[in-house]
Design a protein around this motif. Structure first.
Motif, PDB file in Angstrom:
ATOM      1  N   PHE A 193       0.832  -1.207   0.000  1.00 39.98           N
ATOM      2  CA  PHE A 193       0.000   0.000   0.000  1.00 39.98           C
ATOM      3  C   PHE A 193       0.868   1.259   0.000  1.00 39.98           C
ATOM      4  O   PHE A 193       0.637   2.191  -0.780  1.00 39.98           O
ATOM      5  N   ARG A 194       1.881   1.277   0.846  1.00 42.37           N
ATOM      6  CA  ARG A 194       2.773   2.438   0.913  1.00 42.37           C
ATOM      7  C   ARG A 194       3.548   2.629  -0.386  1.00 42.37           C
ATOM      8  O   ARG A 194       3.746   3.761  -0.850  1.00 42.37           O
ATOM      9  N   ASN A 195       3.994   1.530  -0.977  1.00 42.31           N
ATOM     10  CA  ASN A 195       4.746   1.622  -2.229  1.00 42.31           C
ATOM     11  C   ASN A 195       3.894   2.191  -3.356  1.00 42.31           C
ATOM     12  O   ASN A 195       4.356   3.005  -4.160  1.00 42.31           O
ATOM     13  N   ILE A 196       2.640   1.738  -3.405  1.00 42.87           N
ATOM     14  CA  ILE A 196       1.734   2.233  -4.454  1.00 42.87           C
ATOM     15  C   ILE A 196       1.405   3.699  -4.222  1.00 42.87           C
ATOM     16  O   ILE A 196       1.390   4.512  -5.153  1.00 42.87           O
ATOM     17  N   ILE A 239       2.917   6.712 -10.546  1.00 44.08           N
ATOM     18  CA  ILE A 239       1.919   6.331 -11.558  1.00 44.08           C
ATOM     19  C   ILE A 239       0.700   7.241 -11.444  1.00 44.08           C
ATOM     20  O   ILE A 239       0.467   7.879 -10.418  1.00 44.08           O
ATOM     21  N   SER A 240      -0.086   7.285 -12.514  1.00 44.01           N
ATOM     22  CA  SER A 240      -1.250   8.177 -12.565  1.00 44.01           C
ATOM     23  C   SER A 240      -2.314   7.760 -11.564  1.00 44.01           C
ATOM     24  O   SER A 240      -2.305   6.630 -11.061  1.00 44.01           O
ATOM     25  N   ASN A 264      -5.517   7.049 -11.924  1.00 42.15           N
ATOM     26  CA  ASN A 264      -6.354   5.913 -12.315  1.00 42.15           C
ATOM     27  C   ASN A 264      -5.582   4.610 -12.196  1.00 42.15           C
ATOM     28  O   ASN A 264      -6.104   3.600 -11.699  1.00 42.15           O
ATOM     29  N   GLU A 265      -4.327   4.616 -12.663  1.00 39.78           N
ATOM     30  CA  GLU A 265      -3.500   3.410 -12.553  1.00 39.78           C
ATOM     31  C   GLU A 265      -3.243   3.051 -11.096  1.00 39.78           C
ATOM     32  O   GLU A 265      -3.178   1.884 -10.720  1.00 39.78           O
ATOM     33  N   LYS A 266      -3.116   4.075 -10.257  1.00 44.47           N
ATOM     34  CA  LYS A 266      -2.888   3.842  -8.830  1.00 44.47           C
ATOM     35  C   LYS A 266      -4.115   3.175  -8.194  1.00 44.47           C
ATOM     36  O   LYS A 266      -3.984   2.249  -7.397  1.00 44.47           O
ATOM     37  N   ASN A 267      -5.302   3.637  -8.571  1.00 41.30           N
ATOM     38  CA  ASN A 267      -6.530   3.045  -8.038  1.00 41.30           C
ATOM     39  C   ASN A 267      -6.673   1.587  -8.455  1.00 41.30           C
ATOM     40  O   ASN A 267      -7.088   0.735  -7.666  1.00 41.30           O
ATOM     41  N   ILE A 268      -6.336   1.308  -9.712  1.00 44.37           N
ATOM     42  CA  ILE A 268      -6.409  -0.075 -10.203  1.00 44.37           C
ATOM     43  C   ILE A 268      -5.425  -0.959  -9.446  1.00 44.37           C
ATOM     44  O   ILE A 268      -5.752  -2.087  -9.043  1.00 44.37           O
ATOM     45  N   ALA A 269      -4.213  -0.444  -9.236  1.00 45.82           N
ATOM     46  CA  ALA A 269      -3.190  -1.206  -8.502  1.00 45.82           C
ATOM     47  C   ALA A 269      -3.629  -1.470  -7.069  1.00 45.82           C
ATOM     48  O   ALA A 269      -3.429  -2.562  -6.526  1.00 45.82           O
TER      49      ALA A 269
END
Length: 218
Positions: free
Chosen positions: A188-191, A196-197, A199-204
């Motif tokens: 979670f902290r790494n993401i 990253i954008s 939207n990409e962050k939410n998907i990850a």
């Protein structure tokens, strides 16, 4: 503005399953925990863990109760009739329990339940298909529990090794959950700190949460 009351996931699972056809293994486990907590003489309860074994053969227990006198009761949860009939393919397990119940094998070194019951939504398991050594519990609408057939005594011998065995199970289960949680927080902290954008962050994050839920038992 009043804050919405937090309801634990386990409680929501049981509350959402108001009809017998709505139940899952997890929602029935919740009901069994609540039911066992109201019973007198219960020392331990646990779900989805490997407790019993004999001749280097182990099987997973859906729900387990140990009394103060170190007698244990295993509960096998079945949601569908086909699932119950597939359970009969566990020939080694059921043949052994049957042989002990019928006094054909009373080897004291084996670690098996003193009683064994099937648990299912109402009407899933015909009572005439329940083995002679097993009990039957049905889950009715609104989560009510009905004992259709009382589980007979398979073996009247408490297991004095049970405490050490339970401690080992608790330790391994707790350690696995803790390691999953540590990995979850680190991911979670790494993401969150990544470039990253949005939207990409939410998907990850969604994929990470799915993985965590899959690895963590409810």
């Amino acid at each position: 503005m009043s804050r919405k009351k937090y309801v634990p996931l386990q409680k929501r699972l049981a509350e959402d399953a108001t009809k017998v056809e709505d139940h899952s293994e997890q929602s029935i486990q919740v009901l069994l925990y609540e039911w066992a907590d109201k019973k007198s003489g219960v020392k331990y309860t646990l779900s989805s863990v490997y407790i019993y074994n004999f001749d280097k053969f182990r099987w997973e227990t859906d729900f387990f109760i140990c009394t103060n006198s170190f007698h244990s009761h295993e509960y096998e949860i079945k949601i569908h009739r086909s699932d119950f009939r597939r359970d009969k393919q566990k020939v080694k397990k059921h043949n052994f329990i049957s042989s002990v119940y019928n006094k054909e094998d009373i080897t004291i070194d084996y670690f098996i339940p003193n009683r064994f019951s099937y648990v299912c939504p109402q009407g899933v398991i015909p009572i005439d298909e329940v083995p002679e050594y097993a009990g039957l519990i049905e889950i009715l609408d609104l989560g009510k529990i009905k004992i259709v057939k009382k589980a007979p005594l398979i073996i009247d011998k408490p297991s004095m090794k049970l405490t050490a065995h339970m401690a080992d199970r608790f330790y391994k289960k707790s350690r696995r959950d803790e390691m999953n949680y540590i990995a979850f927080i680190e991911s979670f902290r790494n993401i969150q700190s990544s470039k990253i954008s949005g939207n990409e962050k939410n998907i990850a994050l969604e994929e990470m949460i799915k993985k965590y839920r899959k690895n963590k038992r409810i």
